[in-house]
Design an enzyme around this catalytic site. Structure first.
Site, PDB file in Angstrom:
ATOM      1  CG  HIS A  47      -2.369  -8.980  -0.095  1.00  0.00           C
ATOM      2  ND1 HIS A  47      -3.770  -8.227   0.334  1.00  0.00           N
ATOM      3  CD2 HIS A  47      -1.676  -7.903  -0.501  1.00  0.00           C
ATOM      4  CE1 HIS A  47      -3.710  -7.010  -0.165  1.00  0.00           C
ATOM      5  NE2 HIS A  47      -2.397  -6.658  -0.635  1.00  0.00           N
ATOM      6  CE1 TYR A  96      -2.988  -2.824   0.275  1.00  0.00           C
ATOM      7  CE2 TYR A  96      -3.510  -2.254   2.644  1.00  0.00           C
ATOM      8  CZ  TYR A  96      -3.714  -2.974   1.417  1.00  0.00           C
ATOM      9  OH  TYR A  96      -4.689  -3.949   1.417  1.00  0.00           O
TER      10      TYR A  96
END
Length: 236
Positions: free
Chosen positions: A77, A12
């Protein structure tokens, strides 16, 4: 304000998310916070053939950026296959990190086409403590059953993608009042499911904190359902 669950990831904003969160939680009692990241690097997802020792290095790098000694939870993820879900290297790395006190719980996140298949296997496998899934009004019909089974097995359920990209689509056809009410309606609908532990959402401004937290603990009303059904019709 009562928010104590923070979800981040190395990929991110090229690890800026982890660094910023690390600065933000300084001075707060660590045992009052649930800090969550992913098996990942700033460059992206770990491949299925990444050795366990490199998975461990990636998690240790997250701990350094967050300036903490342990993660409460790490997710596999954006998982879209059983092979990745049950990857032995990741599971070996988790077991070793847990033994070392650097990682408490194992999770999986997904908003991919195989979401229901992956989450069903995750719940049934007995290996996962938390599942984090895309969950919003009238999508993924099998998730209700999966969530119920997860709760029965002590597996936490975290919802994401609750707004379903709404700001970029049908909300342009809403009145100002409807646009203001939509996030609360969407959140209340998700949280009305007693098998859902909570939800995560991106927050980019102080005003969103007030907007989003308003829905926490509020009962779902027929007016909320009417608003969600209008949105569903507009995007159909």
């Amino acid at each position: 304000r009562g928010v104590n669950y923070f979800d981040t990831s190395p990929d991110y904003s090229n690890a800026s998310s982890e660094r910023t969160l690390g600065e933000g939680i300084k001075g707060h009692p660590r045992d009052k916070l649930c800090i969550v990241s992913k098996f990942c690097t700033p460059d992206g997802h770990l491949s299925n053939d990444t050795p366990a020792k490199e998975v461990i290095v990636a998690v240790e790098a997250s701990l350094k950026r967050l300036q903490i000694d342990y993660l409460d939870l790490a997710h596999i993820h954006a998982c879209n296959s059983i092979d990745r879900l049950m990857n032995p290297n990741i599971h070996e790395a988790f077991d070793r990190l847990k033994e070392q006190g650097k990682l408490r719980f194992l999770g999986v996140s997904s908003h991919t086409p195989q979401l229901e298949k992956v989450m069903r296997h995750a719940v049934d496998s007995g290996r996962f403590d938390v599942i984090m899934v895309a969950y919003n009004f009238k999508n993924w019909p099998e998730l209700t059953t999966i969530f119920h089974d997860a709760k029965g097995k002590g597996v936490g359920v975290v919802a994401m993608k609750t707004l379903k990209g709404a700001q970029h689509s049908a909300l342009s056809d809403f009145t100002p009042t409807e646009r203001e009410s939509f996030p609360q309606a969407a959140f209340k609908w998700v949280l009305s499911n007693q098998d859902v532990s909570g939800l995560v959402v991106s927050i980019n401004s102080l005003s969103q904190i007030d907007e989003y937290l308003y829905a926490s603990g509020q009962p779902l009303q027929q007016s909320d359902v009417d608003l969600l059904e209008k949105y569903d019709r507009l995007v159909a």
